[in-house]
Design a protein around this motif. Structure first.
Motif, PDB file in Angstrom:
ATOM      1  N   LYS A 183       0.990  -1.248  -0.149  1.00 38.17           N
ATOM      2  CA  LYS A 183       0.093  -0.008  -0.147  1.00 38.17           C
ATOM      3  C   LYS A 183       0.744   1.209  -0.128  1.00 38.17           C
ATOM      4  CE  LYS A 183      -3.583  -2.214   2.519  1.00 38.17           C
ATOM      5  NZ  LYS A 183      -4.468  -2.171   3.968  1.00 38.17           N
ATOM      6  N   GLU A 184       1.912   1.246   0.752  1.00 38.38           N
ATOM      7  CA  GLU A 184       2.817   2.505   0.818  1.00 38.38           C
ATOM      8  C   GLU A 184       3.635   2.669  -0.290  1.00 38.38           C
ATOM      9  OE1 GLU A 184       5.155   2.566   4.400  1.00 38.38           O
ATOM     10  OE2 GLU A 184       3.351   2.310   5.575  1.00 38.38           O
ATOM     11  N   HIS A 185       4.182   1.675  -0.974  1.00 37.74           N
ATOM     12  CA  HIS A 185       4.986   1.891  -2.071  1.00 37.74           C
ATOM     13  C   HIS A 185       4.480   1.456  -3.418  1.00 37.74           C
ATOM     14  CE1 HIS A 185       8.098   2.680   0.696  1.00 37.74           C
ATOM     15  NE2 HIS A 185       8.199   1.283   1.064  1.00 37.74           N
ATOM     16  N   ARG A 186       3.823   2.638  -4.032  1.00 37.75           N
ATOM     17  CA  ARG A 186       3.143   2.250  -5.332  1.00 37.75           C
ATOM     18  C   ARG A 186       4.172   3.015  -6.554  1.00 37.75           C
ATOM     19  NH1 ARG A 186      -1.243   4.276  -2.404  1.00 37.75           N
ATOM     20  NH2 ARG A 186      -2.426   2.214  -1.397  1.00 37.75           N
ATOM     21  N   PRO A 187       4.721   2.409  -7.278  1.00 33.94           N
ATOM     22  CA  PRO A 187       5.763   2.807  -8.165  1.00 33.94           C
ATOM     23  C   PRO A 187       4.947   3.569  -9.288  1.00 33.94           C
ATOM     24  CG  PRO A 187       6.195   0.622  -8.035  1.00 33.94           C
ATOM     25  CD  PRO A 187       5.048   0.690  -6.993  1.00 33.94           C
ATOM     26  N   GLY A 188       5.534   4.541  -9.689  1.00 29.59           N
ATOM     27  CA  GLY A 188       4.700   5.355 -10.887  1.00 29.59           C
ATOM     28  C   GLY A 188       5.871   5.818 -11.824  1.00 29.59           C
ATOM     29  N   LEU A 189       5.600   6.178 -13.101  1.00 29.96           N
ATOM     30  CA  LEU A 189       6.339   6.422 -14.003  1.00 29.96           C
ATOM     31  C   LEU A 189       6.743   8.242 -13.799  1.00 29.96           C
ATOM     32  CD1 LEU A 189       8.073   5.940 -16.531  1.00 29.96           C
ATOM     33  CD2 LEU A 189       5.911   6.570 -17.864  1.00 29.96           C
ATOM     34  N   LEU A 190       7.923   8.310 -13.532  1.00 28.68           N
ATOM     35  CA  LEU A 190       8.241   9.927 -13.454  1.00 28.68           C
ATOM     36  C   LEU A 190       8.631  10.391 -14.731  1.00 28.68           C
ATOM     37  CD1 LEU A 190      10.697   9.996 -10.124  1.00 28.68           C
ATOM     38  CD2 LEU A 190       8.222  10.869 -10.659  1.00 28.68           C
ATOM     39  N   PHE A 191       9.383   9.672 -15.550  1.00 28.10           N
ATOM     40  CA  PHE A 191       9.850  10.305 -16.889  1.00 28.10           C
ATOM     41  C   PHE A 191      10.511   9.095 -17.539  1.00 28.10           C
ATOM     42  CE2 PHE A 191      12.819  12.396 -13.593  1.00 28.10           C
ATOM     43  CZ  PHE A 191      13.900  11.584 -14.054  1.00 28.10           C
ATOM     44  N   ASP A 192      10.628   9.322 -18.902  1.00 26.60           N
ATOM     45  CA  ASP A 192      11.661   8.794 -19.958  1.00 26.60           C
ATOM     46  C   ASP A 192      12.843   9.433 -20.066  1.00 26.60           C
ATOM     47  OD1 ASP A 192       9.958   6.387 -20.431  1.00 26.60           O
ATOM     48  OD2 ASP A 192       8.565   7.678 -21.719  1.00 26.60           O
ATOM     49  N   VAL A 193      14.180   8.533 -20.135  1.00 30.35           N
ATOM     50  CA  VAL A 193      15.052   9.315 -20.638  1.00 30.35           C
ATOM     51  C   VAL A 193      16.098   8.979 -21.793  1.00 30.35           C
ATOM     52  CG1 VAL A 193      17.508   9.900 -19.412  1.00 30.35           C
ATOM     53  CG2 VAL A 193      15.632   9.612 -17.927  1.00 30.35           C
ATOM     54  N   GLU A 194      16.459   9.717 -22.569  1.00 31.85           N
ATOM     55  CA  GLU A 194      17.120   9.465 -23.669  1.00 31.85           C
ATOM     56  C   GLU A 194      18.732  10.108 -23.430  1.00 31.85           C
ATOM     57  OE1 GLU A 194      16.094   7.718 -26.508  1.00 31.85           O
ATOM     58  OE2 GLU A 194      14.202   7.153 -25.725  1.00 31.85           O
ATOM     59  N   LEU A 195      19.606   9.663 -23.416  1.00 31.57           N
ATOM     60  CA  LEU A 195      20.878  10.166 -23.146  1.00 31.57           C
ATOM     61  C   LEU A 195      21.855   9.895 -24.557  1.00 31.57           C
ATOM     62  CD1 LEU A 195      21.711   9.127 -19.583  1.00 31.57           C
ATOM     63  CD2 LEU A 195      20.496  11.169 -20.368  1.00 31.57           C
ATOM     64  N   GLN A 196      22.707  10.727 -24.801  1.00 37.68           N
ATOM     65  CA  GLN A 196      23.614  10.375 -25.764  1.00 37.68           C
ATOM     66  C   GLN A 196      25.116  10.507 -25.268  1.00 37.68           C
ATOM     67  OE1 GLN A 196      23.327   9.427 -29.182  1.00 37.68           O
ATOM     68  NE2 GLN A 196      25.403   9.181 -28.882  1.00 37.68           N
ATOM     69  N   TYR A 197      26.071   9.618 -25.394  1.00 39.74           N
ATOM     70  CA  TYR A 197      27.327   9.911 -25.093  1.00 39.74           C
ATOM     71  C   TYR A 197      28.013  10.951 -26.053  1.00 39.74           C
ATOM     72  CZ  TYR A 197      32.352   8.900 -25.119  1.00 39.74           C
ATOM     73  OH  TYR A 197      33.688   9.153 -25.310  1.00 39.74           O
ATOM     74  N   GLN A 198      28.774  11.925 -25.510  1.00 43.54           N
ATOM     75  CA  GLN A 198      29.441  13.046 -26.356  1.00 43.54           C
ATOM     76  C   GLN A 198      30.841  12.725 -26.020  1.00 43.54           C
ATOM     77  OE1 GLN A 198      27.772  14.800 -28.608  1.00 43.54           O
ATOM     78  NE2 GLN A 198      25.791  14.318 -27.512  1.00 43.54           N
ATOM     79  N   PRO A 199      31.773  12.481 -27.077  1.00 49.19           N
ATOM     80  CA  PRO A 199      33.180  12.043 -27.059  1.00 49.19           C
ATOM     81  C   PRO A 199      33.846  13.488 -26.819  1.00 49.19           C
ATOM     82  CG  PRO A 199      32.401  10.957 -29.245  1.00 49.19           C
ATOM     83  CD  PRO A 199      31.113  11.977 -28.480  1.00 49.19           C
ATOM     84  N   GLY A 200      34.768  13.469 -25.659  1.00 46.58           N
ATOM     85  CA  GLY A 200      35.482  14.684 -25.622  1.00 46.58           C
ATOM     86  C   GLY A 200      34.796  15.871 -24.515  1.00 46.58           C
ATOM     87  N   MET A 201      33.688  15.358 -24.110  1.00 47.50           N
ATOM     88  CA  MET A 201      32.709  16.377 -23.275  1.00 47.50           C
ATOM     89  C   MET A 201      33.572  16.128 -21.834  1.00 47.50           C
ATOM     90  SD  MET A 201      28.723  16.307 -22.438  1.00 47.50           S
ATOM     91  CE  MET A 201      27.918  17.353 -21.372  1.00 47.50           C
ATOM     92  N   SER A 202      33.469  17.280 -21.266  1.00 50.18           N
ATOM     93  CA  SER A 202      34.266  17.407 -19.992  1.00 50.18           C
ATOM     94  C   SER A 202      33.250  17.147 -18.951  1.00 50.18           C
ATOM     95  CB  SER A 202      34.557  18.941 -19.612  1.00 50.18           C
ATOM     96  OG  SER A 202      35.402  19.588 -20.431  1.00 50.18           O
ATOM     97  N   ALA A 203      33.726  16.535 -17.794  1.00 48.95           N
ATOM     98  CA  ALA A 203      32.716  16.027 -16.828  1.00 48.95           C
ATOM     99  C   ALA A 203      31.937  17.139 -16.324  1.00 48.95           C
ATOM    100  CB  ALA A 203      33.774  15.562 -15.494  1.00 48.95           C
TER     101      ALA A 203
END
Length: 151
Positions: free
Chosen positions: A8-28
């Motif tokens: 009852k206390e823990h009902r997972p719900g979708l927060l968001f979808d994420v699309e990530l792209q690696y960027q070569p040479g990008m600084s931390a």
């Protein structure tokens, strides 16, 4: 606490979808200090959800293995209404099929941190994300679920 109470206390719900792209040479983005493993790259992406949408910049740290990697993916979300939300995800990347070396499945627990009043509710939530990563293209796709019921 009984199992029924936990459900009852823990009902997972979708927060968001994420699309990530690696960027070569990008600084931390956040810090070059490793929480787990070593820094393997940074990138950017998008967040799309009912209550949260915007852009993201991120860093990935890994404790690399042949078919399982410990991972720490962390970064900064900038919402379309100009809020800043930091996130820190600890989990695993796993290659379930050695005949497809570029395809990994992923799972992680996620913690959020923000001072923006519109999104402070995230500070009291843990989330879980699951998805996949393609080493050949450098693209990540995740679904992020809240682990605590909305009040």
């Amino acid at each position: 606490m009984e199992l029924g109470d936990l459900k009852k206390e823990h009902r997972p719900g979708l927060l968001f979808d994420v699309e990530l792209q690696y960027q070569p040479g990008m600084s931390a983005v956040m810090s070059s200090e490793a929480r787990l493993g070593k820094h393997v790259g940074s990138g950017d992406g998008t967040i799309r959800g009912a209550r949260i949408h915007g852009s993201v910049r991120w860093d990935l740290f890994e404790d690399q293995g042949e078919s399982v990697c410990g991972s720490n993916l962390r970064g900064l979300i900038e919402t379309n209404d100009e809020a800043h939300i930091q996130f820190d995800a600890m989990g695993f990347f796993m290659r379930p099929d050695k005949s497809k070396p570029n395809r990994w499945i992923t799972s992680a627990a996620v913690r959020f941190d923000t001072v923006d009043n519109r999104y402070k509710w995230l500070n009291t939530r843990l989330a879980m994300w699951e998805g996949r990563f393609d080493m050949k293209t450098g693209r990540h796709h995740y679904r992020v679920y809240s682990q605590v019921a909305e009040e």
